[in-house]
Design a protein around this motif. Structure first.
Motif, PDB file in Angstrom:
ATOM      1  N   PHE A 378      -1.551   5.785   5.012  1.00  0.00           N
ATOM      2  CA  PHE A 378      -2.217   5.602   3.707  1.00  0.00           C
ATOM      3  C   PHE A 378      -3.644   5.131   3.947  1.00  0.00           C
ATOM      4  CE2 PHE A 378      -3.613   3.108   0.066  1.00  0.00           C
ATOM      5  CZ  PHE A 378      -3.411   4.019  -0.955  1.00  0.00           C
ATOM      6  N   ARG A 379      -4.566   5.785   3.226  1.00  0.00           N
ATOM      7  CA  ARG A 379      -5.970   5.398   3.299  1.00  0.00           C
ATOM      8  C   ARG A 379      -6.505   5.303   1.873  1.00  0.00           C
ATOM      9  NH1 ARG A 379      -9.711   9.018   6.990  1.00  0.00           N
ATOM     10  NH2 ARG A 379      -9.104  10.595   5.465  1.00  0.00           N
ATOM     11  N   TYR A 380      -7.145   4.188   1.571  1.00  0.00           N
ATOM     12  CA  TYR A 380      -7.707   3.997   0.237  1.00  0.00           C
ATOM     13  C   TYR A 380      -8.851   4.968   0.004  1.00  0.00           C
ATOM     14  CZ  TYR A 380      -4.991  -0.301  -0.058  1.00  0.00           C
ATOM     15  OH  TYR A 380      -3.964  -1.208  -0.098  1.00  0.00           O
ATOM     16  N   GLU A 381      -8.994   5.384  -1.248  1.00  0.00           N
ATOM     17  CA  GLU A 381     -10.020   6.358  -1.594  1.00  0.00           C
ATOM     18  C   GLU A 381     -11.407   5.831  -1.230  1.00  0.00           C
ATOM     19  OE1 GLU A 381     -11.610   8.572  -5.623  1.00  0.00           O
ATOM     20  OE2 GLU A 381      -9.488   8.152  -5.419  1.00  0.00           O
ATOM     21  N   GLY A 382     -12.148   6.630  -0.526  1.00  0.00           N
ATOM     22  CA  GLY A 382     -13.496   6.256  -0.120  1.00  0.00           C
ATOM     23  C   GLY A 382     -13.552   5.440   1.159  1.00  0.00           C
ATOM     24  N   ALA A 383     -12.383   5.002   1.688  1.00  0.00           N
ATOM     25  CA  ALA A 383     -12.356   4.175   2.896  1.00  0.00           C
ATOM     26  C   ALA A 383     -12.337   5.065   4.141  1.00  0.00           C
ATOM     27  CB  ALA A 383     -11.139   3.260   2.897  1.00  0.00           C
ATOM     28  N   GLN A 384     -12.976   4.607   5.201  1.00  0.00           N
ATOM     29  CA  GLN A 384     -12.973   5.338   6.470  1.00  0.00           C
ATOM     30  C   GLN A 384     -11.759   4.974   7.313  1.00  0.00           C
ATOM     31  OE1 GLN A 384     -15.237   7.727   7.280  1.00  0.00           O
ATOM     32  NE2 GLN A 384     -16.045   7.410   5.206  1.00  0.00           N
ATOM     33  N   GLN A 385     -11.316   3.730   7.188  1.00  0.00           N
ATOM     34  CA  GLN A 385     -10.234   3.234   8.026  1.00  0.00           C
ATOM     35  C   GLN A 385      -8.896   3.380   7.307  1.00  0.00           C
ATOM     36  OE1 GLN A 385     -10.932  -0.738   9.326  1.00  0.00           O
ATOM     37  NE2 GLN A 385      -9.088  -0.870  10.590  1.00  0.00           N
ATOM     38  N   TRP A 386      -7.865   3.702   8.073  1.00  0.00           N
ATOM     39  CA  TRP A 386      -6.525   3.815   7.515  1.00  0.00           C
ATOM     40  C   TRP A 386      -5.925   2.427   7.348  1.00  0.00           C
ATOM     41  CZ3 TRP A 386      -3.907   8.401   6.287  1.00  0.00           C
ATOM     42  CH2 TRP A 386      -4.604   9.578   6.609  1.00  0.00           C
ATOM     43  N   ALA A 387      -5.319   2.157   6.187  1.00  0.00           N
ATOM     44  CA  ALA A 387      -4.624   0.880   5.983  1.00  0.00           C
ATOM     45  C   ALA A 387      -3.306   0.876   6.735  1.00  0.00           C
ATOM     46  CB  ALA A 387      -4.379   0.648   4.488  1.00  0.00           C
ATOM     47  N   ILE A 388      -2.637   2.033   6.785  1.00  0.00           N
ATOM     48  CA  ILE A 388      -1.382   2.230   7.524  1.00  0.00           C
ATOM     49  C   ILE A 388      -1.446   3.613   8.149  1.00  0.00           C
ATOM     50  CG2 ILE A 388       1.099   2.671   7.242  1.00  0.00           C
ATOM     51  CD1 ILE A 388       1.184   0.506   5.165  1.00  0.00           C
ATOM     52  N   ARG A 389      -0.952   3.740   9.376  1.00  0.00           N
ATOM     53  CA  ARG A 389      -0.996   5.066  10.044  1.00  0.00           C
ATOM     54  C   ARG A 389       0.204   5.211  10.965  1.00  0.00           C
ATOM     55  NH1 ARG A 389      -5.237   8.796  11.379  1.00  0.00           N
ATOM     56  NH2 ARG A 389      -4.253  10.801  10.891  1.00  0.00           N
ATOM     57  N   HIS A 390       0.853   6.384  10.908  1.00  0.00           N
ATOM     58  CA  HIS A 390       1.985   6.720  11.780  1.00  0.00           C
ATOM     59  C   HIS A 390       3.056   5.627  11.767  1.00  0.00           C
ATOM     60  CE1 HIS A 390      -0.344  10.107  13.034  1.00  0.00           C
ATOM     61  NE2 HIS A 390      -1.253   9.390  13.666  1.00  0.00           N
ATOM     62  N   VAL A 415       4.226  -2.789   0.977  1.00  0.00           N
ATOM     63  CA  VAL A 415       5.150  -3.093  -0.120  1.00  0.00           C
ATOM     64  C   VAL A 415       4.747  -2.350  -1.396  1.00  0.00           C
ATOM     65  CG1 VAL A 415       5.746  -5.335   0.855  1.00  0.00           C
ATOM     66  CG2 VAL A 415       3.919  -5.195  -0.834  1.00  0.00           C
ATOM     67  N   LYS A 416       3.464  -2.095  -1.584  1.00  0.00           N
ATOM     68  CA  LYS A 416       3.030  -1.322  -2.757  1.00  0.00           C
ATOM     69  C   LYS A 416       3.465   0.129  -2.631  1.00  0.00           C
ATOM     70  CE  LYS A 416      -0.843  -4.300  -4.051  1.00  0.00           C
ATOM     71  NZ  LYS A 416      -2.312  -4.468  -4.110  1.00  0.00           N
ATOM     72  N   LEU A 417       3.505   0.639  -1.404  1.00  0.00           N
ATOM     73  CA  LEU A 417       4.051   1.978  -1.189  1.00  0.00           C
ATOM     74  C   LEU A 417       5.542   2.000  -1.472  1.00  0.00           C
ATOM     75  CD1 LEU A 417       2.185   2.909   2.128  1.00  0.00           C
ATOM     76  CD2 LEU A 417       1.929   4.103  -0.052  1.00  0.00           C
ATOM     77  N   LEU A 418       6.229   0.943  -1.079  1.00  0.00           N
ATOM     78  CA  LEU A 418       7.669   0.862  -1.306  1.00  0.00           C
ATOM     79  C   LEU A 418       7.990   0.854  -2.811  1.00  0.00           C
ATOM     80  CD1 LEU A 418      10.394   0.436   0.278  1.00  0.00           C
ATOM     81  CD2 LEU A 418      10.150  -1.977  -0.282  1.00  0.00           C
ATOM     82  N   ALA A 419       7.169   0.148  -3.586  1.00  0.00           N
ATOM     83  CA  ALA A 419       7.365   0.099  -5.039  1.00  0.00           C
ATOM     84  C   ALA A 419       6.754   1.315  -5.737  1.00  0.00           C
ATOM     85  CB  ALA A 419       6.750  -1.179  -5.598  1.00  0.00           C
ATOM     86  N   ARG A 420       6.230   2.220  -4.975  1.00  0.00           N
ATOM     87  CA  ARG A 420       5.536   3.435  -5.442  1.00  0.00           C
ATOM     88  C   ARG A 420       4.411   3.115  -6.420  1.00  0.00           C
ATOM     89  NH1 ARG A 420       6.791   9.099  -8.291  1.00  0.00           N
ATOM     90  NH2 ARG A 420       5.068  10.111  -7.251  1.00  0.00           N
ATOM     91  N   LEU A 421       3.672   2.053  -6.099  1.00  0.00           N
ATOM     92  CA  LEU A 421       2.410   1.814  -6.772  1.00  0.00           C
ATOM     93  C   LEU A 421       1.347   2.747  -6.180  1.00  0.00           C
ATOM     94  CD1 LEU A 421       2.516  -2.083  -6.940  1.00  0.00           C
ATOM     95  CD2 LEU A 421       2.861  -0.481  -8.827  1.00  0.00           C
ATOM     96  N   TYR A 422       1.545   3.131  -4.920  1.00  0.00           N
ATOM     97  CA  TYR A 422       0.752   4.162  -4.282  1.00  0.00           C
ATOM     98  C   TYR A 422       1.712   5.233  -3.767  1.00  0.00           C
ATOM     99  CZ  TYR A 422      -2.673   0.328  -3.611  1.00  0.00           C
ATOM    100  OH  TYR A 422      -3.535  -0.739  -3.773  1.00  0.00           O
ATOM    101  N   ASP A 423       1.189   6.431  -3.514  1.00  0.00           N
ATOM    102  CA  ASP A 423       1.913   7.455  -2.766  1.00  0.00           C
ATOM    103  C   ASP A 423       1.260   7.587  -1.398  1.00  0.00           C
ATOM    104  OD1 ASP A 423       3.934   8.196  -4.472  1.00  0.00           O
ATOM    105  OD2 ASP A 423       2.766   9.752  -5.489  1.00  0.00           O
ATOM    106  N   PRO A 424       2.048   7.852  -0.354  1.00  0.00           N
ATOM    107  CA  PRO A 424       1.466   7.984   0.985  1.00  0.00           C
ATOM    108  C   PRO A 424       0.442   9.110   1.049  1.00  0.00           C
ATOM    109  CG  PRO A 424       3.873   7.848   1.097  1.00  0.00           C
ATOM    110  CD  PRO A 424       3.511   8.028  -0.348  1.00  0.00           C
ATOM    111  N   THR A 425      -0.594   8.880   1.844  1.00  0.00           N
ATOM    112  CA  THR A 425      -1.555   9.950   2.127  1.00  0.00           C
ATOM    113  C   THR A 425      -0.950  10.943   3.107  1.00  0.00           C
ATOM    114  OG1 THR A 425      -3.315   8.294   1.872  1.00  0.00           O
ATOM    115  CG2 THR A 425      -3.933  10.406   2.856  1.00  0.00           C
ATOM    116  N   GLU A 426      -0.141  10.413   3.999  1.00  0.00           N
ATOM    117  CA  GLU A 426       0.582  11.233   4.969  1.00  0.00           C
ATOM    118  C   GLU A 426       2.032  10.772   5.023  1.00  0.00           C
ATOM    119  OE1 GLU A 426      -3.001  11.897   8.287  1.00  0.00           O
ATOM    120  OE2 GLU A 426      -1.336  10.517   8.677  1.00  0.00           O
TER     121      GLU A 426
END
Length: 617
Positions: A378-390, A415-426
């Motif tokens: 998961f990478r936040y919109e506009g961010a260069q760095q991944w918050a979570i990867r692989h 945890v926000k991905l787990l609650a589906r506040l976000y969807d994974p980028t990958e």
């Protein structure tokens, strides 16, 4: 990708902003069909009545002049009445009197209906805005660009109520102007051409300055939000302690003054230019009126018009000038305000990306196998760095999993991905073998109970603050009281003057504020109130002292029994209660195991545990 709004600049684009008017009228109609119909009907009456009064006035003058030319003896009033020579004039005067009453009553009723409609529309549009905001993704809320857009839309909900009066006023003026123009064309068509030529510069000038005003307002949105924020910091109960202790008063005042003065200079420059050119264009309209006035007098003296005709023509021309001035100004104002409607309706058009599928799978009442993260990034919109990867991770049903790591390691994102506040980028996240995106979103979130570190302190009653965990059960006082007791908030509420009915916070009259730890117990009570299958606890005891933390976690064992629990904490006294511990670093899993196994391994977890333990020796 967020849509970037481009400010209108060309004449075509400025007039093109009027395309939002039909949607605006539909929104007004949806707010109250009855009030909308009544407002239009009253304005139609107000448009026709003044024209009728002008014409009746012409008839009265002509009748009076005609009677004055007829020889008559030295009659008394009774003689005039008995002769019947006052009947025609008297009937016309009575008719004009009735029209004046109708004009006054319709004007007052129109003001009443318009005020009720404006408030009804504002409330209705506010609800629509809240509903739309509720449908957006968390990531869309966290974008500064979307915050600017939401701020502009929020302002238009209340700031565009005056557009109602403008639009309906335009309808009224158009009908009145058309009626007068028909009458003037029948007498002398050249008067209309003279007026239109004189008023055209005013229209173009108003359109230009409206566009410049919107352009300035658009680009000043970030500064205006900062202005509002600094005003809040300098005058809020929530910030008063730190502002006083750190001596921030002058700093905040100077920052506010700097933003305010910059915006004032820009507004003053635009207002000055607008006033100069507006005055110059208005002089053309005044000149046109007096040219027409002189021409009508000349033709009356030449015998082409009667005195009544002259009065009607001069009065009609003056009123038509006023109506056309109003129409041009109103049109430019409507076009100017329609530019702002772009902010409102473009916000309504934002499509959320985290949504339920067309044919969602229902979430089972009891989770069977649990959650599985498969190569999730998961990478936040506009961010260069991944918050979570692989990220590959399994959370078995009924297990308590603790997440440990430095700030920015990706714990809260996970945890926000787990609650589906976000969807994974990958990658994907599975629940009982199905992708989270296959499930009904509302049903999925109803199975999740969350206590965030930055939980909201709602300025509602104590009962309502707890009921937020399951707002559908807000009337179940027994469940609310039980949740309060289990979170140790019951003793706090018992000390409040109004108990569960006590308003919390200082924002409103009669409210009582709580300490950080007391507020945290209220937030924990929401988790007990929800009684969800999945618990997410993000630093749930950060504001509690050691004794209170121990008591709370003794009860948490009861709360988490048989439930899938994800725990984030920097306190290892809390973390060690977990069945399994994950150490995150840079959005990846660095270590995993039980507390004893990780300490024995001597890796990153053992180092962090030893550092914290050393502080207690």
């Amino acid at each position: 990708m967020a849509t970037v709004l481009r400010t209108p600049q060309s004449f075509r684009e400025r007039v093109g902003a009027l395309r939002h008017l039909p949607a605006f009228i539909r929104l007004v109609w949806a707010a109250s069909p009855a009030l909308t119909s009544a407002s239009i009907a009253l304005r139609l009456a107000r448009a026709v009545v003044p024209v009728l009064m002008l014409y009746v006035g012409k008839l009265i003058i002509d009748a009076v002049v005609a009677e004055a030319r007829v020889p008559h003896p030295d009659w008394s009033l009774s003689d005039w009445i008995e002769s019947g020579r006052l009947a025609h004039v008297g009937t016309l005067v009575a008719l004009e009197f009735c029209l004046a009453i109708v004009a006054d009553v319709s004007g007052r009723l129109s003001s009443l209906v318009d005020s009720l409609l404006a408030e009804t529309y504002s409330n209705f549009a506010s609800i629509r805005l809240m509903e739309k905001a509720a449908s957006l993704d968390l990531e869309q809320f966290e974008s500064s660009e979307q915050q600017d857009r939401l701020d502009r839309a929020r302002r238009q909900v209340t700031g565009r109520t005056s557009l109602l009066g403008l639009v309906f006023g335009q309808i009224q003026d158009i009908l009145g102007a058309v009626t007068l123009m028909i009458a003037l064309v029948a007498y002398w068509p050249s008067l209309i051409m003279l007026m239109l030529v004189a008023l055209l510069p005013s229209l173009l000038g108003e359109l230009k300055f409206n566009a410049l005003g919107y352009r300035l307002d658009y680009f000043r949105t970030p500064e205006r939000r900062q202005l509002d924020y600094v005003r809040y910091l300098g005058s809020s109960i929530e910030t008063a302690k730190e502002v006083k202790l750190f001596g921030l008063e002058r700093f905040l005042i100077e920052r506010f003054r700097r933003f305010a003065e910059t915006m004032y200079r820009d507004n003053r420059r635009l207002a000055t230019r607008r006033a100069f050119w507006g005055g110059l264009f208005a002089a053309f309209g005044t000149l046109a009126y007096y040219v027409a006035y002189a021409a009508v007098i000349w033709r009356t003296m030449a015998g082409d018009f009667s005195v009544g005709d002259m009065t009607f023509l001069v009065g009609s021309f003056l009123r038509l000038k006023g109506l056309l001035d109003g129409l041009l100004l109103g049109f430019s104002q409507v076009a100017g305000q329609a530019l702002y409607l772009e902010d409102l309706f473009s916000f309504f058009e934002i499509a959320p990306r985290v949504v339920s599928p067309p044919d969602p799978v229902p979430v089972r009442q009891s989770i069977r196998s649990g959650f599985v993260f498969e190569d999730v990034g998961f990478r936040y919109e506009g961010a260069q760095q991944w918050a979570i990867r692989h990220l590959d991770l399994e959370i078995p049903a009924g297990e308590v999993l603790a997440l440990v790591g430095a700030n920015g390691a990706g714990k809260t994102t996970l945890v926000k991905l787990l609650a589906r506040l976000y969807d994974p980028t990958e990658g994907r996240i599975l629940l009982d073998g199905r992708d989270l995106r296959d499930y009904d979103l509302d049903m999925l979130r109803s199975r999740v109970g969350v206590v965030f570190q930055d939980f909201v302190r709602f300025h509602f009653t104590a009962a309502e603050n707890i009921a937020i965990g399951d707002i559908g059960a807000a009337g179940d006082r027994e469940r609310i009281a039980e949740a309060a007791d289990r979170s140790l908030a019951g003793a706090i509420i018992a000390r409040l003057p109004l108990g569960f009915e006590q308003p919390l916070g200082r924002r409103f009259g009669g409210g009582i504020d709580l300490s950080g730890g007391e507020w945290q117990k209220i937030a924990i009570a929401r988790a007990y109130m929800r009684d969800a299958e999945v618990l997410i606890l993000d630093e749930p005891t950060s504001a509690l002292d050691a004794h209170a933390e121990y008591e709370v976690f003794q009860r948490f064992r009861d709360l988490s029994a048989g439930k899938t629990t994800l725990l984030i904490s920097h306190r290892f006294s809390t973390v060690r209660m977990a069945d399994h511990i994950i150490v995150l670093e840079g959005g990846r899993i660095l270590e995993a195991g039980t507390h004893q196994a990780l300490v024995a391994r001597g890796g990153r977890y053992a180092q962090m545990f030893e550092l914290q333990a050393a502080g207690y020796r």
